[in-house]
Design a protein around this motif. Structure first.
Motif, PDB file in Angstrom:
ATOM      1  N   UNK A 131       1.019  -1.120  -0.103  1.00 53.83           N
ATOM      2  CA  UNK A 131       0.136  -0.072   0.124  1.00 53.83           C
ATOM      3  C   UNK A 131       0.835   1.141  -0.039  1.00 53.83           C
ATOM      4  N   UNK A 132       1.928   1.294   0.725  1.00 50.21           N
ATOM      5  CA  UNK A 132       2.997   2.416   0.760  1.00 50.21           C
ATOM      6  C   UNK A 132       3.353   2.783  -0.620  1.00 50.21           C
ATOM      7  N   UNK A 133       4.073   1.688  -1.166  1.00 47.78           N
ATOM      8  CA  UNK A 133       4.531   1.621  -2.705  1.00 47.78           C
ATOM      9  C   UNK A 133       3.515   2.461  -3.483  1.00 47.78           C
ATOM     10  N   UNK A 134       2.368   1.682  -3.581  1.00 50.66           N
ATOM     11  CA  UNK A 134       1.297   2.386  -4.478  1.00 50.66           C
ATOM     12  C   UNK A 134       1.286   3.768  -4.218  1.00 50.66           C
ATOM     13  N   UNK A 135       1.044   4.218  -2.840  1.00 52.24           N
ATOM     14  CA  UNK A 135       0.670   5.523  -2.693  1.00 52.24           C
ATOM     15  C   UNK A 135       1.928   6.476  -3.347  1.00 52.24           C
ATOM     16  N   UNK A 136       3.331   6.029  -2.891  1.00 50.16           N
ATOM     17  CA  UNK A 136       4.282   6.675  -3.446  1.00 50.16           C
ATOM     18  C   UNK A 136       4.518   6.862  -5.046  1.00 50.16           C
ATOM     19  N   UNK A 137       3.750   5.592  -5.597  1.00 52.97           N
ATOM     20  CA  UNK A 137       3.792   6.164  -7.019  1.00 52.97           C
ATOM     21  C   UNK A 137       2.729   6.572  -7.646  1.00 52.97           C
ATOM     22  N   UNK A 138       1.780   6.755  -6.789  1.00 55.81           N
ATOM     23  CA  UNK A 138       0.422   7.292  -7.298  1.00 55.81           C
ATOM     24  C   UNK A 138      -0.582   6.279  -8.016  1.00 55.81           C
ATOM     25  N   UNK A 139      -0.460   5.136  -7.525  1.00 49.06           N
ATOM     26  CA  UNK A 139      -1.191   4.010  -8.024  1.00 49.06           C
ATOM     27  C   UNK A 139      -2.290   3.420  -7.050  1.00 49.06           C
ATOM     28  N   UNK A 140      -3.555   2.646  -7.720  1.00 47.46           N
ATOM     29  CA  UNK A 140      -4.248   2.176  -6.823  1.00 47.46           C
ATOM     30  C   UNK A 140      -3.711   0.930  -6.317  1.00 47.46           C
ATOM     31  N   UNK A 141      -4.220   0.270  -4.996  1.00 46.17           N
ATOM     32  CA  UNK A 141      -3.611  -0.775  -4.758  1.00 46.17           C
ATOM     33  C   UNK A 141      -4.732  -1.656  -3.871  1.00 46.17           C
ATOM     34  N   UNK A 142      -4.274  -2.761  -3.663  1.00 49.67           N
ATOM     35  CA  UNK A 142      -5.133  -3.664  -2.646  1.00 49.67           C
ATOM     36  C   UNK A 142      -4.362  -4.751  -2.016  1.00 49.67           C
ATOM     37  N   UNK A 143      -4.982  -5.348  -0.734  1.00 50.75           N
ATOM     38  CA  UNK A 143      -4.039  -6.221  -0.233  1.00 50.75           C
ATOM     39  C   UNK A 143      -4.962  -7.590   0.033  1.00 50.75           C
TER      40      UNK A 143
END
Lengths: 263, 325
Positions: A131-143
Motif C-alpha cells: 500500500x505504501x509503495x502504491x501511494x508513493x507511485x500514485x497507483x491504486x492498490x489492494x491487499x
C-alpha cells in the motif's frame, strides 16, 4: 505486460529458539536460516503465470543484504526474466516506509503495469509495503488479493474479508496488488531450471545508484523506531503438561473427558 | 498530538466490532494525552450509524456519499486525506481488519503520517506514544515509538482493547461535505463473494482437531483423521495447510477463514498467527500441542503439551479409546 515483484528475505523463526541480542532492539540472527518470505513466493508464481497467459516480462526486486542473491536467483529459476538486488549498508534498519521508498524510487523509472508483493512479511508482520509503495507511485492498490484476472487495461480479483467472505473488485492498471497466500500453487523448481539461470547477471544497486540519499533510508529515513524487544514468558497463559508423551497424552485425555471433548 | 481520531468501520450498513475496540483504545489514549476524541464515519446513508457512535463518542464527523457504501481504499484515502490534514497534529486509530490492512499503508503515506500496524498495546511515556507489537512469527514483543511524527496512524489487533459501553452521551455530529468529486474511482467494488461450502461445516462442530504448519510437509493424515474420529470431532486447519492443498479452504479456521466456537479446540502444530487466534477466541477450551514452547497459541490455550506430534497423537488416541471403554 511489465510485472514487477517485490520480495523479502527473512529469517526463519518458526521453529527456532530465539534470543534478544545485546543491543536489546532485535533478536540474535547469526544462527538462523534465511528464506524467501512465504507470502512473496505466491507473488512470484502469480507474476509468472500472468506472463505465461498474457505475455510480457517479470522483474523481481528486493531490498536485502548480500546473501539474498540466492532468493533472486531462485526467482529467475521460477520464471522471472530479470532480477535486481538493492543493497547498501545505509539501508540497514529501514522500516516499512523506508523500504517502500527505496522500492518506489527503483520502480518509478522502469516500465510497470502491475506490481505484486506478498501482503505480509513474517518477520515484522507489518503488511505495509504494498500500500505504501502504491501511494508513493500514485497507483491504486489492494491487499489480501487472490483470483487475479487481467483484461485489457484492468485487473479483477477477489479480496479476503472476514468470516469466509470475499469482495470482487475491479481496478485500473497500472496497480499494486499485495497477494494472499494460497492464491496459486508455487511450482517445483527443477535442477535444470536452476542451472539455466546460474550464469545470469543480478545487478546490485547501492544508495546512489537507486537515486536516494542517506537521510531517506535506514533508521534516518524510517518513521518508526524500535525502542526494545523482549520475549514473552514461555507458555504464558496455558498450563503446560509435563512428562513423557504417554503421560502428557493421558492427562489431556482425562481433561477432554471431563470437559466433554470426547464426543 | 492534540486530536485523537477513530475511523468507524462498517459493512452492509452495520458498524463492525473493530470500531468499538478502536473507540476503547481512543478513550484510553485521549485520557492519557488530555486530547479530544472524535470518530469519523464515511458512509452512504450514515445517520443511523452516526447516532450509535454519538452515544459513545463526544464528537462524530460524518461524510455521506454513495461511494462510501463499501470500504474502498481508493475513495477512503481520497476523502480522509484532506479532512484529517486540515486538523493539525493527530493520531488516527483503526482496527487491524482485512479492510484496514488494505487502507492503512496508503493512507499513512497520503497523510504523511507514521504507521504502526497490528498493535496490541498503546502507552504514553513522557508525553510520547509507544505501541506494542509482535514480530518474528508473533514470538517476540516489540515496543516502537514514532520519532517526532506530528501525525500517527495505528491499527489494533482484534481483542486487545475490550470495549465497555458508557452510553448516555450525546456526542456532537458534524456533517462534512464529501471531498470526492465526480471523477471515477480507479478501484471499483463489484460484489460480495461467499466462500465455497464444503461437506463439513466446522463452524457448527463441538469438537475440532485443528492442524497447523507443525504437522510437517508430508503429514500422516490418517493419524489425525483417526484421532478426530475417536474424539467424535472434525478436522480443521490453519492457513498454511490450505495453502499446501492438504485440506480444502472450508476447513480453514481464522478471521479470513471460518470463525469457530467449539466446546473443545485441539490445536496440533499450530503456532497461532493473529488471524488464527481471532477465529477461535470464543472456544471455552483450547488445548495446544506444539514443539515450540514460545508458540503464541499457548497464550490463548488453557492446556499445552510441548512435544512431538508423532509421539503425542497416537498416545492420545490410545488413551481416549481406553477412557471410552
Amino acid at each position: 505486460m511489465d510485472i514487477v515483484v517485490c520480495m523479502k528475505w527473512i529469517p526463519d523463526t518458526s521453529e527456532a529458539e530465539l534470543a534478544v541480542d545485546s543491543g536489546g532492539k532485535d533478536i540474535k540472527k547469526d544462527n538462523l536460516d534465511y528464506d524467501i518470505n512465504d507470502w512473496d513466493r505466491f507473488a512470484i508464481e502469480e507474476a509468472v503465470r500472468i506472463k505465461e497467459k498474457v505475455g510480457g516480462k517479470v522483474t523481481v526486486v528486493s531490498v536485502a543484504p548480500e546473501d539474498a542473491e540466492e532468493m533472486l536467483r531462485e526467482s529467475l529459476a521460477r520464471g522471472a526474466d530479470e532480477a535486481y538486488h538493492l543493497w547498501d549498508d545505509t539501508f540497514e534498519g529501514s522500516d516499512g516506509y523506508a523500504v517502500s521508498r527505496i522500492l518506489a524510487q527503483f520502480i518509478k523509472g522502469r516500465p510497470h503495469d502491475l506490481i505484486l508483493t506478498g501482503t505480509l512479511a513474517e518477520d515484522d508482520g507489518g503488511a505495509q509495503v504494498g500500500g505504501m509503495l502504491a501511494a508513493m507511485l500514485g497507483l491504486p492498490s489492494s491487499a489480501l488479493v487472490s483470483k487475479i484476472v487481467i483484461q485489457d487495461s484492468k485487473v479483477t480479483f477477489n479480496r479476503e474479508l472476514e468470516g469466509g467472505l470475499y469482495e470482487a473488485v475491479e481496478m485500473d492498471l497500472p496497480a499494486v496488488l499485495a497477494v494472499a497466500t494460497g492464491l496459486n500453487e508455487p511450482r517445483f523448481v527443477s535442477i535444470r531450471a536452476v542451472r539455466k539461470v546460474a550464469g545470469m547477471d543480478i545487478p546490485m544497486l547501492d544508495l546512489g545508484e537507486v537515486g536516494l540519499n542517506e537521510a531517506q533510508v535506514g533508521s534516518q529515513g524510517s518513521r518508526i523506531q524500535v525502542e526494545k524487544v523482549f520475549l514473552p514468558p514461555e507458555g504464558e497463559g496455558a498450563e503446560i503438561i509435563k512428562g513423557s508423551p504417554e503421560e502428557a497424552a493421558a492427562r489431556v485425555a482425562e481433561i477432554l473427558k471431563e470437559k466433554g471433548g470426547i464426543g | 498530538m492534540k486530536q485523537i481520531f477513530v475511523l468507524a468501520e462498517h459493512r452492509k450498513q452495520q458498524l463492525r466490532d473493530t470500531t468499538w475496540e478502536a473507540i476503547a483504545a481512543g478513550r484510553k489514549v485521549a485520557g492519557e494525552f488530555g486530547a479530544e476524541l472524535s470518530c469519523i464515519l464515511l458512509a452512504s446513508n450514515p445517520d443511523g450509524m452516526a447516532d450509535q457512535l454519538a452515544k459513545e463518542c463526544p464528537k462524530v464527523l460524518v461524510v455521506d456519499d454513495p461511494k462510501f457504501e463499501t470500504f474502498n481504499s481508493d475513495s477512503f484515502i481520497k476523502a480522509l486525506t484532506p479532512i484529517l490534514k486540515d486538523r493539525g497534529p493527530f493520531m488516527l486509530i483503526m482496527g487491524n481488519s482485512n479492510s484496514v490492512i488494505d487502507l492503512a499503508p496508503g493512507l499513512s503515506v497520503a497523510l504523511d503520517a507514521a504507521l504502526a500496524t497490528d498493535c496490541f498495546g498503546l502507552e504514553v511515556q513522557d508525553g510520547k506514544l509507544q505501541a506494542l507489537r509482535q514480530i518474528y512469527s508473533y514470538k517476540v514483543n516489540s515496543v516502537v515509538s514514532f520519532k517526532d511524527a506530528e501525525r500517527v496512524v495505528v491499527t489494533l489487533r482484534a481483542g486487545s482493547f475490550p470495549f465497555t459501553p458508557v452510553a448516555g452521551q450525546t456526542g456532537a455530529v458534524e456533517k462534512i461535505a464529501s471531498p470526492l468529486g465526480a471523477e471515477p474511482l480507479r478501484k471499483r467494488f463489484l460484489n460480495y463473494v461467499e466462500a465455497e461450502k464444503g461437506d463439513v461445516d466446522i463452524a457448527s462442530a463441538d469438537i475440532i482437531v485443528s492442524l497447523g504448519r507443525g504437522i510437517g510437509d508430508e503429514p500422516e493424515m490418517e493419524a489425525f483423521e483417526s484421532l478426530a474420529e475417536t474424539m467424535g470431532g472434525v478436522l480443521a486447519c490453519s492457513r498454511p495447510i490450505v495453502d499446501k492443498s492438504i485440506l480444502p479452504k472450508y476447513h480453514q479456521v481464522g478471521t479470513s477463514g471460518v470463525e469457530v466456537k467449539p466446546k473443545v479446540y485441539l490445536a496440533l502444530g499450530i503456532s497461532g498467527a493473529f488471524q488464527h487466534i481471532g477465529g477461535i477466541k470464543g472456544s471455552p477450551l483450547i488445548i495446544a500441542i506444539n514443539k515450540d514452547p514460545r508458540a503464541p497459541i499457548f497464550r490463548v490455550a488453557q492446556y499445552g503439551i510441548v512435544g512431538d506430534l508423532h509421539q503425542v497423537v497416537p498416545a492420545l488416541e490410545a488413551k481416549i479409546k481406553e477412557l471410552k471403554k
